[in-house]
Design a protein around this motif. Structure first.
Motif, PDB file in Angstrom:
ATOM      1  N   ALA A 166      -0.091  14.689   6.040  1.00  0.00           N
ATOM      2  CA  ALA A 166       1.036  15.601   6.077  1.00  0.00           C
ATOM      3  C   ALA A 166       2.319  14.819   6.193  1.00  0.00           C
ATOM      4  O   ALA A 166       2.354  13.758   6.834  1.00  0.00           O
ATOM      5  CB  ALA A 166       0.897  16.578   7.240  1.00  0.00           C
ATOM      6  N   THR A 167       3.358  15.357   5.573  1.00  0.00           N
ATOM      7  CA  THR A 167       4.683  14.756   5.632  1.00  0.00           C
ATOM      8  C   THR A 167       5.688  15.840   5.942  1.00  0.00           C
ATOM      9  O   THR A 167       5.666  16.907   5.316  1.00  0.00           O
ATOM     10  CB  THR A 167       5.045  14.111   4.285  1.00  0.00           C
ATOM     11  OG1 THR A 167       4.153  13.022   4.016  1.00  0.00           O
ATOM     12  CG2 THR A 167       6.477  13.601   4.293  1.00  0.00           C
ATOM     13  N   THR A 168       6.559  15.587   6.903  1.00  0.00           N
ATOM     14  CA  THR A 168       7.645  16.513   7.220  1.00  0.00           C
ATOM     15  C   THR A 168       8.978  15.804   7.021  1.00  0.00           C
ATOM     16  O   THR A 168       9.186  14.707   7.543  1.00  0.00           O
ATOM     17  CB  THR A 168       7.545  17.023   8.665  1.00  0.00           C
ATOM     18  OG1 THR A 168       6.344  17.786   8.796  1.00  0.00           O
ATOM     19  CG2 THR A 168       8.727  17.905   9.017  1.00  0.00           C
ATOM     20  N   LEU A 191       4.863  19.003   3.748  1.00  0.00           N
ATOM     21  CA  LEU A 191       3.816  19.008   2.741  1.00  0.00           C
ATOM     22  C   LEU A 191       2.483  18.632   3.371  1.00  0.00           C
ATOM     23  O   LEU A 191       2.432  17.758   4.252  1.00  0.00           O
ATOM     24  CB  LEU A 191       4.137  17.997   1.628  1.00  0.00           C
ATOM     25  CG  LEU A 191       5.453  18.174   0.877  1.00  0.00           C
ATOM     26  CD1 LEU A 191       5.689  17.010  -0.073  1.00  0.00           C
ATOM     27  CD2 LEU A 191       5.469  19.488   0.114  1.00  0.00           C
ATOM     28  N   LEU A 192       1.436  19.306   2.925  1.00  0.00           N
ATOM     29  CA  LEU A 192       0.074  18.968   3.343  1.00  0.00           C
ATOM     30  C   LEU A 192      -0.696  18.546   2.095  1.00  0.00           C
ATOM     31  O   LEU A 192      -0.754  19.291   1.119  1.00  0.00           O
ATOM     32  CB  LEU A 192      -0.607  20.172   4.002  1.00  0.00           C
ATOM     33  CG  LEU A 192      -2.060  19.965   4.435  1.00  0.00           C
ATOM     34  CD1 LEU A 192      -2.123  18.983   5.607  1.00  0.00           C
ATOM     35  CD2 LEU A 192      -2.714  21.284   4.825  1.00  0.00           C
ATOM     36  N   TYR A 193      -1.251  17.351   2.136  1.00  0.00           N
ATOM     37  CA  TYR A 193      -2.029  16.821   1.021  1.00  0.00           C
ATOM     38  C   TYR A 193      -3.512  16.865   1.359  1.00  0.00           C
ATOM     39  O   TYR A 193      -3.907  16.432   2.445  1.00  0.00           O
ATOM     40  CB  TYR A 193      -1.655  15.370   0.730  1.00  0.00           C
ATOM     41  CG  TYR A 193      -0.186  15.101   0.510  1.00  0.00           C
ATOM     42  CD1 TYR A 193       0.622  14.665   1.557  1.00  0.00           C
ATOM     43  CD2 TYR A 193       0.391  15.258  -0.745  1.00  0.00           C
ATOM     44  CE1 TYR A 193       1.966  14.405   1.370  1.00  0.00           C
ATOM     45  CE2 TYR A 193       1.737  14.995  -0.949  1.00  0.00           C
ATOM     46  CZ  TYR A 193       2.514  14.570   0.112  1.00  0.00           C
ATOM     47  OH  TYR A 193       3.848  14.319  -0.080  1.00  0.00           O
ATOM     48  N   ILE A 194      -4.276  17.389   0.420  1.00  0.00           N
ATOM     49  CA  ILE A 194      -5.730  17.378   0.556  1.00  0.00           C
ATOM     50  C   ILE A 194      -6.286  16.573  -0.609  1.00  0.00           C
ATOM     51  O   ILE A 194      -6.069  16.931  -1.771  1.00  0.00           O
ATOM     52  CB  ILE A 194      -6.317  18.799   0.533  1.00  0.00           C
ATOM     53  CG1 ILE A 194      -5.650  19.667   1.606  1.00  0.00           C
ATOM     54  CG2 ILE A 194      -7.832  18.752   0.739  1.00  0.00           C
ATOM     55  CD1 ILE A 194      -6.082  21.128   1.565  1.00  0.00           C
ATOM     56  N   SER A 195      -6.981  15.511  -0.319  1.00  0.00           N
ATOM     57  CA  SER A 195      -7.556  14.696  -1.377  1.00  0.00           C
ATOM     58  C   SER A 195      -9.064  14.901  -1.417  1.00  0.00           C
ATOM     59  O   SER A 195      -9.692  15.218  -0.409  1.00  0.00           O
ATOM     60  CB  SER A 195      -7.228  13.215  -1.163  1.00  0.00           C
ATOM     61  OG  SER A 195      -7.834  12.751   0.022  1.00  0.00           O
ATOM     62  N   SER A 196      -9.622  14.735  -2.605  1.00  0.00           N
ATOM     63  CA  SER A 196     -11.079  14.851  -2.811  1.00  0.00           C
ATOM     64  C   SER A 196     -11.620  16.090  -2.104  1.00  0.00           C
ATOM     65  O   SER A 196     -12.514  15.999  -1.246  1.00  0.00           O
ATOM     66  CB  SER A 196     -11.788  13.587  -2.306  1.00  0.00           C
ATOM     67  OG  SER A 196     -11.286  12.438  -2.932  1.00  0.00           O
ATOM     68  N   SER A 197     -11.088  17.249  -2.455  1.00  0.00           N
ATOM     69  CA  SER A 197     -11.409  18.479  -1.729  1.00  0.00           C
ATOM     70  C   SER A 197     -12.912  18.764  -1.723  1.00  0.00           C
ATOM     71  O   SER A 197     -13.652  18.416  -2.651  1.00  0.00           O
ATOM     72  CB  SER A 197     -10.655  19.653  -2.337  1.00  0.00           C
ATOM     73  OG  SER A 197     -10.949  19.786  -3.700  1.00  0.00           O
ATOM     74  N   THR A 247       5.146  10.990   8.474  1.00  0.00           N
ATOM     75  CA  THR A 247       3.870  11.179   7.798  1.00  0.00           C
ATOM     76  C   THR A 247       2.725  10.825   8.730  1.00  0.00           C
ATOM     77  O   THR A 247       2.812   9.854   9.488  1.00  0.00           O
ATOM     78  CB  THR A 247       3.795  10.302   6.534  1.00  0.00           C
ATOM     79  OG1 THR A 247       4.812  10.707   5.619  1.00  0.00           O
ATOM     80  CG2 THR A 247       2.440  10.431   5.851  1.00  0.00           C
ATOM     81  N   LYS A 248       1.676  11.644   8.662  1.00  0.00           N
ATOM     82  CA  LYS A 248       0.451  11.379   9.417  1.00  0.00           C
ATOM     83  C   LYS A 248      -0.731  11.549   8.487  1.00  0.00           C
ATOM     84  O   LYS A 248      -0.684  12.354   7.552  1.00  0.00           O
ATOM     85  CB  LYS A 248       0.311  12.329  10.608  1.00  0.00           C
ATOM     86  CG  LYS A 248       1.237  12.043  11.761  1.00  0.00           C
ATOM     87  CD  LYS A 248       0.897  12.934  12.951  1.00  0.00           C
ATOM     88  CE  LYS A 248       1.779  12.611  14.136  1.00  0.00           C
ATOM     89  NZ  LYS A 248       1.471  13.484  15.306  1.00  0.00           N
TER      90      LYS A 248
END
Lengths: 109, 113
Positions: free
Chosen positions: A61-63, A71-77, A53-54
């Motif tokens: 992102a987590t691989t 997975l790519l996480y976007i918070s508070s877009s 995870t980074k």
């Protein structure tokens, strides 16, 4: 060759919402990258993440290489997050990345 | 630190003509790759150059050729243009030792009429 599937294909969010984008691979994952392509066509490196995870600001992102997904996480877009998100991983034995078809994200104000 | 640059930004050509696109890699990079991106698709690999030699090639016909110069800059040439060659052409640079970590230019949008 390696097949890359991204989901969802399209995503519409209100500003401030969180989202998760997924990338599945048909073969073992290595040297995976996530990119953002802005509406003008510029591809920007987001993460080089072969495993683990980074985090970078609102993005992370987590691989999980053993299970062939990332997975790519976007918070508070924000509206500036709009564009197309691609994941890419090299074909077996080469350094040439195979891209998915992308997830098109629209963030409304 | 200059990133990857490409020229021209936009180009309109007629079917059957030839076109040359140019790319200057990110400072310090020695490897250049070219990609074709059709509307609604992810980039498709055309070929990669290192030390002025074509190192790898994707599934593109011989009408697509390239060149790398001693200063690492590169050209993509497409002969006998077809309508289907209309696309965004992206150049990416990297270090050979870390070719998996590529940095992309802004692209050249080619329209063939």
């Amino acid at each position: 060759g390696i097949q890359v599937e991204q989901s969802p294909p399209d995503l519409i969010l209100q500003e401030g919402a969180n989202s998760t984008l997924r990338c599945n691979f048909s073969d073992s994952v290595n040297n995976l990258q996530w990119f953002h392509q802005n509406p003008w066509g510029q591809l920007i490196n987001l993460f080089y993440i072969p495993s683990g995870t980074k985090q970078n600001g609102r993005l992370s992102a987590t691989t999980v290489a053993t299970e062939r997904y990332s997975l790519l996480y976007i918070s508070s877009s924000q509206t500036t997050d709009s564009g197309v998100y691609f994941c890419a991983s090299p074909r077996g034995g080469s350094y040439i990345p195979t891209f998915g078809r992308g997830t098109s994200l629209i963030v409304h104000p | 630190d200059a990133g990857v640059t490409q020229s021209p930004t936009h180009l309109i050509k007629t079917r059957g003509q030839q076109v040359t696109l140019r790319c200057s890699p990110k400072s310090g990079h020695d490897t250049v790759s070219w990609y074709q991106q059709a509307l609604g698709q992810g980039p498709q690999f055309i070929f990669q150059y290192y030390e002025e030699e074509e190192r790898q090639r994707g599934n593109f016909p011989d009408r697509f050729s390239g060149h790398q110069f001693p200063n690492y800059s590169s050209e993509l040439n497409v002969n006998a243009l077809l309508l289907g060659d209309s696309a965004l052409y992206l150049c990416a640079s990297s270090l050979l030792t870390s070719s998996y970590e590529q940095y992309f230019g802004p692209g050249t949008r080619l329209t063939v009429t």
